[in-house]
Design a protein around this motif. Structure first.
Motif, PDB file in Angstrom:
ATOM      1  N   ARG A 272    -120.641  -1.033  26.123  1.00  0.00           N
ATOM      2  CA  ARG A 272    -120.472   1.057  25.869  1.00  0.00           C
ATOM      3  C   ARG A 272    -119.374   1.590  26.415  1.00  0.00           C
ATOM      4  NH1 ARG A 272    -122.839   3.971  22.618  1.00  0.00           N
ATOM      5  NH2 ARG A 272    -124.428   2.356  22.420  1.00  0.00           N
ATOM      6  N   GLU A 273    -119.003   0.884  27.950  1.00  0.00           N
ATOM      7  CA  GLU A 273    -118.288   1.655  28.561  1.00  0.00           C
ATOM      8  C   GLU A 273    -116.556   1.134  28.519  1.00  0.00           C
ATOM      9  OE1 GLU A 273    -121.760   1.170  31.228  1.00  0.00           O
ATOM     10  OE2 GLU A 273    -120.358   0.092  29.507  1.00  0.00           O
ATOM     11  N   GLY A 274    -116.793   0.555  28.092  1.00  0.00           N
ATOM     12  CA  GLY A 274    -114.978   0.869  26.605  1.00  0.00           C
ATOM     13  C   GLY A 274    -115.417   0.478  25.171  1.00  0.00           C
ATOM     14  N   ASN A 275    -116.131   1.556  25.279  1.00  0.00           N
ATOM     15  CA  ASN A 275    -116.525   2.031  23.625  1.00  0.00           C
ATOM     16  C   ASN A 275    -116.424   3.611  23.939  1.00  0.00           C
ATOM     17  OD1 ASN A 275    -116.316   1.148  20.813  1.00  0.00           O
ATOM     18  ND2 ASN A 275    -119.059   0.692  20.478  1.00  0.00           N
ATOM     19  N   LYS A 276    -116.543   3.905  24.592  1.00  0.00           N
ATOM     20  CA  LYS A 276    -116.739   5.466  24.547  1.00  0.00           C
ATOM     21  C   LYS A 276    -115.359   6.303  23.526  1.00  0.00           C
ATOM     22  CE  LYS A 276    -117.670   5.645  29.682  1.00  0.00           C
ATOM     23  NZ  LYS A 276    -117.025   6.494  31.622  1.00  0.00           N
ATOM     24  N   ALA A 277    -114.487   5.861  23.544  1.00  0.00           N
ATOM     25  CA  ALA A 277    -114.059   6.875  22.150  1.00  0.00           C
ATOM     26  C   ALA A 277    -114.978   6.788  20.940  1.00  0.00           C
ATOM     27  CB  ALA A 277    -112.611   6.486  21.598  1.00  0.00           C
ATOM     28  N   ALA A 278    -115.273   5.337  19.849  1.00  0.00           N
ATOM     29  CA  ALA A 278    -116.433   5.394  19.205  1.00  0.00           C
ATOM     30  C   ALA A 278    -118.080   6.310  19.463  1.00  0.00           C
ATOM     31  CB  ALA A 278    -116.024   3.945  18.803  1.00  0.00           C
ATOM     32  N   ASP A 279    -117.901   5.487  20.816  1.00  0.00           N
ATOM     33  CA  ASP A 279    -119.603   6.217  20.689  1.00  0.00           C
ATOM     34  C   ASP A 279    -119.102   8.307  20.483  1.00  0.00           C
ATOM     35  OD1 ASP A 279    -121.859   6.574  22.182  1.00  0.00           O
ATOM     36  OD2 ASP A 279    -120.817   8.022  23.879  1.00  0.00           O
TER      37      ASP A 279
END
Length: 202
Positions: free
Chosen positions: A155-162
């Motif tokens: 999740r730390e590498g998917n923050k924009a989508a989150d």
């Protein structure tokens, strides 16, 4: 190009079947996580689904960027009551629809649901008819692409989508941003472009 736990690279399905490589890090130290840029000529989609509570309110979001980490397109919407797995599948399906609408041929798809990556990679049948419907549509769209990578990232590498998926909870109708991202993701995208590393504890 990739240093991620799960990666699936596929070309035309008639030429090359899905291949899934699972790399397991057996050490106990914190994991370094960062968003990675795609190669020149590739478009990267980070997608995410959000579900509040068991079978609660669901929403989806995603962001497309190029090899310079420049924003191309973002999307977000609410999808009603659902489960987390269906929300993730819906986010990927909507992202692929936008891929085809925009004529992108070499695409890297990345989400933070390891279960989803394995379902698509291994072509698993699921009991839920709604989930299987999303999977069937996804499996029909992927072969339309010239080259496609599907990978898992923490999740730390998917923050924009989150962040976009969280925004989807508050939207009255589906929204697509072109060329200019919403201000809520500007700082996240700047960190990603600079290769900011986040430490994830095991």
């Amino acid at each position: 190009m990739l240093t991620i736990p799960n990666i699936m690279r596929c070309q035309k399905l008639t030429q090359s079947p899905f291949r899934l490589l699972i790399v397991r890090n057996r050490h106990n130290e914190a994991i370094q996580v960062a968003w990675e840029k795609p190669e020149i000529g590739w478009t990267k989609l980070n997608f995410d689904g959000s579900c509040k509570g068991k079978a609660g309110k669901g929403s989806i979001g995603g962001v497309f960027r190029n090899h310079k980490a420049e924003f191309l397109l973002g999307y977000a919407e609410t999808i009603g009551r659902t489960t987390s797995t269906i929300a993730e599948l819906a986010a990927l399906r909507r992202g692929l629809e936008l891929v085809l609408e925009n004529g992108w041929d070499d695409v890297w798809l990345e989400g933070d649901s390891k279960t989803l990556v394995e379902i698509i990679a291994r072509k698993r049948q699921v009991k839920c008819a709604e989930a299987q419907g999303h999977i069937s549509h996804i499996n029909l769209m992927i072969p339309e692409l010239n080259n496609c990578i599907l990978s898992h990232v923490y999740r730390e590498g998917n923050k924009a989508a989150d962040r976009l998926a969280q925004m989807g909870h508050h939207l009255k109708k589906p929204q697509v941003w072109r060329h200019n991202p919403p201000y809520q993701v500007l700082r996240i995208m700047q960190d990603d472009a600079e290769g900011k590393i986040f430490l994830r504890k095991r």
